[in-house]
Design an enzyme around this catalytic site. Structure first.
Site, PDB file in Angstrom:
ATOM      1  CG  ASN A 124     -46.437 -13.768   2.350  1.00 23.57           C
ATOM      2  OD1 ASN A 124     -45.402 -14.414   2.654  1.00 23.57           O
ATOM      3  ND2 ASN A 124     -47.389 -13.905   2.594  1.00 23.57           N
ATOM      4  CE  LYS A 125     -46.336 -20.031   1.558  1.00 26.14           C
ATOM      5  NZ  LYS A 125     -45.358 -21.314   0.715  1.00 26.14           N
ATOM      6  CG  ASP A 132     -41.651 -16.480   2.303  1.00 28.05           C
ATOM      7  OD1 ASP A 132     -42.692 -15.998   2.828  1.00 28.05           O
ATOM      8  OD2 ASP A 132     -41.169 -17.547   2.927  1.00 28.05           O
ATOM      9  CD  GLN A 184     -47.969 -22.852   4.435  1.00 29.07           C
ATOM     10  OE1 GLN A 184     -48.995 -23.193   3.337  1.00 29.07           O
ATOM     11  NE2 GLN A 184     -47.391 -23.356   3.607  1.00 29.07           N
ATOM     12  NE  ARG A 204     -44.918 -22.294   7.796  1.00 33.39           N
ATOM     13  CZ  ARG A 204     -45.072 -21.726   8.570  1.00 33.39           C
ATOM     14  NH1 ARG A 204     -45.521 -21.124   9.602  1.00 33.39           N
ATOM     15  NH2 ARG A 204     -45.537 -20.870   8.145  1.00 33.39           N
ATOM     16  N   GLY A 205     -42.176 -20.277   7.578  1.00 33.54           N
ATOM     17  CA  GLY A 205     -42.017 -19.125   8.200  1.00 33.54           C
ATOM     18  C   GLY A 205     -40.196 -18.321   7.663  1.00 33.54           C
ATOM     19  CB  ALA A 206     -39.510 -15.610   6.415  1.00 29.34           C
TER      20      ALA A 206
HETATM   21  O1  MRU Z   1     -43.831 -21.620   3.198  1.00 31.59           O
HETATM   22  P1  MRU Z   1     -43.914 -20.968   4.230  1.00 31.59           P
HETATM   23  O2  MRU Z   1     -45.044 -22.191   4.826  1.00 31.59           O
HETATM   24  O3  MRU Z   1     -42.779 -20.954   4.622  1.00 31.59           O
HETATM   25  O4  MRU Z   1     -44.139 -19.528   3.891  1.00 31.59           O
HETATM   26  C1  MRU Z   1     -44.847 -18.773   4.984  1.00 31.59           C
HETATM   27  C2  MRU Z   1     -45.409 -17.304   4.755  1.00 31.59           C
HETATM   28  O5  MRU Z   1     -45.259 -17.441   3.525  1.00 31.59           O
HETATM   29  C3  MRU Z   1     -45.055 -16.773   5.050  1.00 31.59           C
HETATM   30  O6  MRU Z   1     -46.050 -15.828   5.035  1.00 31.59           O
HETATM   31  C4  MRU Z   1     -43.605 -15.777   5.487  1.00 31.59           C
HETATM   32  O7  MRU Z   1     -43.217 -16.161   5.493  1.00 31.59           O
HETATM   33  C5  MRU Z   1     -43.272 -15.132   6.515  1.00 31.59           C
HETATM   34  S1  MRU Z   1     -43.334 -15.349   7.947  1.00 31.59           S
HETATM   35  C6  MRU Z   1     -43.705 -14.302   9.343  1.00 31.59           C
END
Ligand code: MRU
Length: 356
Positions: free
Chosen positions: A250-251, A240, A199, A51-53
């Protein structure tokens, strides 16, 4: 970055298999998992083993490599690309990586295609590492400035995990923190727990611990009072999808932190590689916001007394729950965007001056 003193990346390709760290098992178990097929890759993104963009973009790129190994027919490749893009909707890096791969792969002969695909997927990863490192060096200057004035530990609040586990290495929001730590600047991180998948607690705090960086997990509602008490010097979060006008998706919960930071005159920075910029969507209401299974709220996982991972129900069975995974922070609440090319204002002009 390190886990138990050993250097890792989050994803790599070895003997026709993609290796990932299964993030659904962290922090309790460190498991390296093999992805062998396109189906494995799509599933890993959907269930958030990765996970994470930036990392889901890289996983999609390697997913196409696996698709070619399975079947180098172009219609299979096109269907795989489509399925990958649909595996999670919000992070633009996924579509960006798939389109970048497909631009190289469409119409290519069978004898060439695997080599080209693997080169491009590797290049996406190498570029991400380079960009995240530069984000760190650019963000370091901001932390240094605060430290030079304060002459004491810099307290940084972050939300979710925009750490190295969300990228290939370094992270986005954490990269300036890692660089500051390496330079000997004392830093302490407030890690928002980040319900429902935690997370912040399970990944950000874990990876900071492994690098020896002081951090404290707080509930998602604690940041406001800490800011009022003067215990937060700055916020840095990831994103994201950042729109060309500087709005930041973002989250979920990021927006509320930005509002609290604004009210308390605390700088609120967003760190991102250019692969996270969506140059096309004009209005944040058009960003597809992922709504995940409500079971992520109503159930929780943790270690039982025997040390096994166990899932339990925490909500009344009859209660309805809603699980929106992202929100949007309007550009006016963002102090600056920390990118691989420098720090800019969160605005169309700021981004265009750096990138076009
Ligand atoms: O749902 P996730 O865990 O994929 O969400 C991740 C985030 O919101 C991060 O802040 C975002 O992807 C940036 S990662 C460098």
């Amino acid at each position: 970055m390190r886990i138990e003193g050993k250097e890792y990346r989050t994803i790599w390709f070895e003997n026709n298999v993609v290796k990932i760290i299964d993030q659904t098992k962290l922090p309790h178990q460190f498991i390296i998992k093999d992805l062998k097929t396109i189906k494995d890759s799509i599933n890993a993104i959907k269930v958030m083993e990765v996970r994470g963009a930036p990392l889901i973009g890289a996983t999609a790129a390697y997913g196409l490599v696996l698709a070619i190994i399975e079947n180098d027919d172009q219609s299979f490749l096109k269907k795989s690309a489509e399925d990958l893009i649909n595996s999670r909707p919000t992070a633009i890096n996924l579509k960006w990586a798939v389109e970048r791969m497909m631009n190289k792969l469409l119409g290519v002969n069978s004898d060439q295609i695997l080599k080209i695909a693997l080169n491009e997927a590797n290049e996406i990863c190498e570029e991400d590492i380079k960009f995240c490192k530069n984000i760190g060096l650019n963000g370091l200057k901001i932390i240094e400035e605060i430290y030079n004035k304060k002459k004491n530990t810099v307290n940084i609040l972050t939300h979710c995990n925009a750490g190295w586990l969300a990228t290939i290495n370094w992270g986005t929001a954490t990269s300036p923190i890692y660089h500051a730590h390496k330079k000997g600047i004392p830093v302490h991180v407030w890690a928002d727990e980040t319900r429902p998948r935690n997370q912040g607690a399970n990944l950000t705090s874990y990876e900071l611990n492994e690098e020896g960086i002081k951090n404290t997990i707080i509930t998602d509602n604690t940041g406001g009072i800490l800011m009022q008490r003067g215990e937060v010097d700055m916020c840095i979060v990831g994103t994201d999808r950042t729109l060309a006008n500087g709005d930041v998706c973002n989250k979920v919960g990021t927006y509320l932190k930005a509002l609290a930071a604004h009210d308390n005159k605390i700088p609120f920075y967003v760190a991102l590689p250019s692969s996270t910029i969506d140059w096309n969507i004009k209005n944040h209401k058009d960003i597809p916001i992922e709504e995940r299974n409500s079971e992520e709220l109503s159930h929780m996982e943790g270690l039982d007394e025997k040390g096994d991972i166990k899932k339990i129900q925490i909500y009344p069975k009859k209660s309805k729950a809603m699980n929106l995974a992202f929100d949007v922070t309007p550009a006016k609440y963002v102090t600056g965007l920390i990118t691989e090319k420098g720090v800019c204002e969160a605005s169309e002009k700021g981004l265009k001056d750096l990138f076009k």
